[in-house]
Design a protein around this motif. Structure first.
Motif: not given
Lengths: 732, 98
Positions: A57-59, A117-122, B91-96
């Motif tokens: 996520y952070n990356m 890696l879901m955040y990247m996918d998203r 922010m947290a919602a985005n994260y989760l």
């Protein structure tokens, strides 16, 4: 946001965690890379999902998405290369199993990687239009493993070999096959098609082409079809077990083409076992199989139908033109009915009651029944036979069935009016001689004819029934008013309306004195109640019951025709009579007299007379005397005239002529009807319309129609158009 | 609440929230964590630590989970959010992925 109230509040400036460490990205990636390795090595239990997700996520958040993505591709590729190598190394049969296991591992790993890696996918991937993780994993698998030079061909060969082995009867691991095929499908339908389906279809075509060649050389048609059906079912089963359902149509097409379409004609015409033999031997099962298989290929059913039709026409033609058959009309019609039953049951049992087949059957029957000009006569004779004796003791429903069958044959007739002619004759004989078994059956058939051909067709037939009824009433009235007649001979008169009945030229004979007196009394009674009518006696159609006592006192009641009665009554006065004397006394026409004498003097068991010299035929010089030694087991003896059941050649000609004669006014009426509504019409159209109008009764002959038109022109009903000679005008 | 139906969420400050698993599954990410085919630490221990989410926010998030479940059942109410928390919550919602 729910809180809309105006309220001052402050949002602290968001403090990005400043990336102090320039190696932050590398470090984070190392963690993730390590995690991916661990996942592939089934070692994930120590990993924290949250941590990995947070790192990824952070990356992405810190714009290192591309690094992350490229790293993923590189790491995965290198793993897949290893898998590829170990799979290649697998020996023989374990190859597929190994591949399957690795595929399952890869799938599982891929899902885990996608999750972390879901955040990247998203966020990252859609924004730069890269391939999503899952799809990426599949693509890499496809390119690195399935399409690797060493695996691609091997995989294909292994699969095809397994199919081949199953075709030759071996048992294979279908579950494994299904998994591998499913893998190919998961990689995209084009992978399945290119890497498996296409070669599979090619190999199958080759296989079935060889096999069908082999079968057709050594099997008969029925066996071949059984084999083909089995193969077809096997392939369908194969598809349901481990292939893509879309392949079913393709592979069945291959089997159909190679095993059926390519050999269709040869199969149908196969000597000793082809369709004709199946038809002959009532092989319902084989024919049903043929129908179901041939239905799958283009022109399959029409091929069957053509063969059936031509066979049917051929056998039908033989049947109706076979001189042996023509000897017995009842047998002849029974044969036709049997043939029809046979094909009806073939069509319903084997050909799925296919409408097209039924039509073919009907047209074939129509074709060959009309090949024989005597068919109408024979059908009527068949009915006559049934209604005289054939239906005795048969239940009402069975009677209906038989009559329906007769109607079916009747429908095939083109010359329905000829049938009507004969039917009228036969019906008249039945009614007058009281030989009808069942009045209900008679009426039922009339009703059927009426529904089939309309009121006009049966009005005269119905008139005959009415006459019978009124005659019965008249006789009752006659005897009620002549009570003194109780002791003498009884006279039963049937008054027939001229026109309704097939009357013969009125030749009367001399009735015995006892009878003529009675007849005169009836005449005066009848004319007394009905004025303006004319009665003429049709002595040729009557019957009589007479009591006779022979030499040794044996008494019998004889049932004879009117002519026979006249002859026998002569012997009340004389012991011996010459032919000439009899002829003079009775004035019975020569042919009838001869026939009637023959039936009384020459038929064994019925010979109430004897003649000199003894011979089979009646000569003009013969002498007759009562046979004193006449005996019979029965008290009542029925002496039939030697009747020609079937019409003789001249009679036939005569009937034919009468039919032709009757058609003329019908054709004329049709022409006038048509012209009245059309006013102007050309020749060809008139012919067509007339033929159509009269179709339900007979097939009009165009030359006859032309003659009728000319006759109508002569009589000023029509005229030719002065300009166009082909046009006719109606003159009102 | 039975043990196997619950999950423990731990905030940055170490505060533990034990909530229904069903509620936690409202977050796509927590859902993935709990159901991933590989056995991650979270899947096995049924607890997730969020070192970047403060107690206040996590509490709000838990409230949201339950509210959302209700909402999913068709009961329409409003979910109160204090303006001060808005940004962090987003922010947290985005994260989760909630």
């Amino acid at each position: 946001m729910s809180n809309q109230k105006k309220r001052n509040f402050q949002i602290d400036a968001f403090k990005h965690r400043v990336v102090v460490d320039p190696k932050y990205a590398d470090k984070t990636w190392k963690i993730l890379e390590h995690a991916i390795h661990e996942i592939y090595n089934h070692n994930a239990s120590g990993l924290s999902f949250e941590e990995l997700y947070r790192n990824a996520y952070n990356m992405v958040l810190h714009k290192f998405g591309e690094k992350l993505y490229n790293g993923l591709v590189a790491t995965m590729t290198s793993h897949l290369k290893e898998i590829s190598k170990s799979t290649e190394a697998a020996q023989g049969d374990s190859f597929l199993e190994e591949l399957n296991r690795k595929w399952n591992d890869h799938n599982k790993a891929l899902q885990m990687i996608r999750d972390i890696l879901m955040y990247m996918d998203r966020t990252y991937i859609p924004s730069v239009h890269k391939t999503p993780v899952h799809e990426l994993g599949l693509n890499l698998w496809r390119d690195t493993i399935i399409h690797s030079s060493k695996i691609q061909a091997r995989l294909q060969n292994t699969l095809l070999e397994l199919v081949q082995r199953e075709r030759t009867g071996e048992v294979i691991d279908r579950g494994l096959m299904r998994n591998i095929v499913k893998m190919l499908m998961d990689l995209g339908s084009s992978v399945y098609q290119e890497d498996f389906e296409k070669p599979f279809l090619e190999v199958s075509a080759e296989f079935y082409s060889c096999e069908s060649q082999k079968f057709i050389e050594c099997c008969d048609c029925g066996d071949y079809l059984k084999k083909a059906e089995k193969r077809l079912n096997e392939e369908i089963e194969r598809v349901t077990h481990y292939l893509d359902s879309k392949s079913e149509v393709k592979i069945t097409n291959v089997v159909e083409k190679e095993m059926i379409a390519n050999h269709m004609l040869r199969l149908v015409h196969m000597e000793n076992s082809g369709l004709v033999n199946m038809l002959l031997d009532d092989k319902f099962e084989d024919m049903g199989r043929m129908y179901n298989l041939f239905r799958r290929v283009p022109d399959g059913l029409s091929t069957i139908r053509e063969v059936m039709t031509s066979h049917l026409r051929e056998t039908g033609k033989q049947l109706v033109t076979d001189p042996e058959r023509l000897k017995d009309p009842v047998e002849f019609v029974q044969c036709l009915l049997d043939e029809k039953d046979k094909y009806d049951s073939i069509i319903s049992n084997a050909f799925n009651n296919d409408k097209a087949f039924q039509n073919a059957l009907n047209s074939s029957f129509e074709y060959f029944i009309n090949l024989n000009a005597r068919s109408p006569e024979f059908i009527s004779l068949f009915v006559d036979d049934k209604l005289r004796k054939g239906l005795k003791g048969v239940s009402e429903e069975d009677v209906e069935i038989i009559l329906d069958k007769v109607m079916m044959l009747f429908r095939y007739l083109q010359e329905k009016d000829v049938f009507e002619k004969y039917y009228k004759q036969h019906l008249a004989k039945r009614l007058l001689s009281g030989k009808t078994v069942s009045d209900d059956a008679e009426r039922s058939l009339i009703v059927k004819l009426k529904t089939e051909c309309g009121y006009q067709f049966t009005s005269k037939l119905e008139g005959m029934f009415t006459d019978m009824k009124t005659s019965h009433d008249t006789m009752q009235g006659f005897y009620a008013s002549h009570l003194e007649l109780g002791d003498g001979p009884t006279l039963v008169v049937q008054v027939l309306t001229t026109g309704s009945w097939p009357t013969q030229p009125g030749v009367t004979c001399n009735l015995p004195a006892e009878m003529s007196v009675l007849c005169e009394k009836f005449r005066s009674y009848y004319l007394g109640t009905h004025t303006g009518r004319r009665l003429s006696w049709q002595t040729n159609m009557g019957t009589a019951d007479i009591k006779a006592t022979f030499g040794k006192g044996q008494k019998h009641e004889l049932n004879v025709s009117t002519y026979q009665m006249c002859v026998l009554m002569l012997f009340n006065n004389d012991d011996r009579l010459g032919y000439k004397e009899i002829e003079q006394a009775t004035e019975i026409p020569t042919a009838d007299l001869k026939r009637c004498l023959q039936s009384m003097a020459c038929v064994k068991g019925k010979n109430v007379l004897r003649k000199e010299p003894m011979s089979k035929d009646i000569g003009e010089e013969d002498t007759f005397f009562v046979n004193d030694k006449f005996t019979s087991k029965f008290y009542k003896v029925k002496i039939g005239t030697v009747v020609a059941q079937k019409e003789s050649e001249p009679e036939k000609q005569e009937t034919r002529q009468r039919v032709e004669e009757d058609r003329k006014p019908q054709i004329e009426a049709a022409i006038v009807r048509i012209m009245k509504s059309r006013r102007v019409l050309d020749h060809n159209n008139i012919i067509a319309e007339v033929t159509k109008q009269l179709q339900s009764r007979f097939l009009a002959n165009p030359t006859e129609i032309k003659k009728r038109i000319e006759s109508l022109i002569e009589r000023d009903f029509l005229e030719r158009d002065s300009v166009d000679r082909k046009l006719y005008r109606y003159l009102a | 609440m039975r043990k196997e139906d619950s999950v423990k969420l731990i905030s940055a400050e170490g505060f533990e929230f034990v909530i229904h698993k069903e509620a936690a599954m409202v977050s796509q990410i927590i859902s993935n964590m709990l159901t991933s085919p590989g056995s991650f630490a979270e899947t096995e221990h049924r607890e997730v630590t969020f070192p970047e989410i403060s107690t206040t926010i996590l509490e709000k998030i838990c409230q949201y989970f339950y509210w959302s479940l209700q909402y999913a059942n068709g009961k329409e109410t409003e979910f109160p959010i204090e303006p001060e928390l808005t940004l962090e919550l987003i922010m947290a919602a985005n994260y989760l992925d909630t």
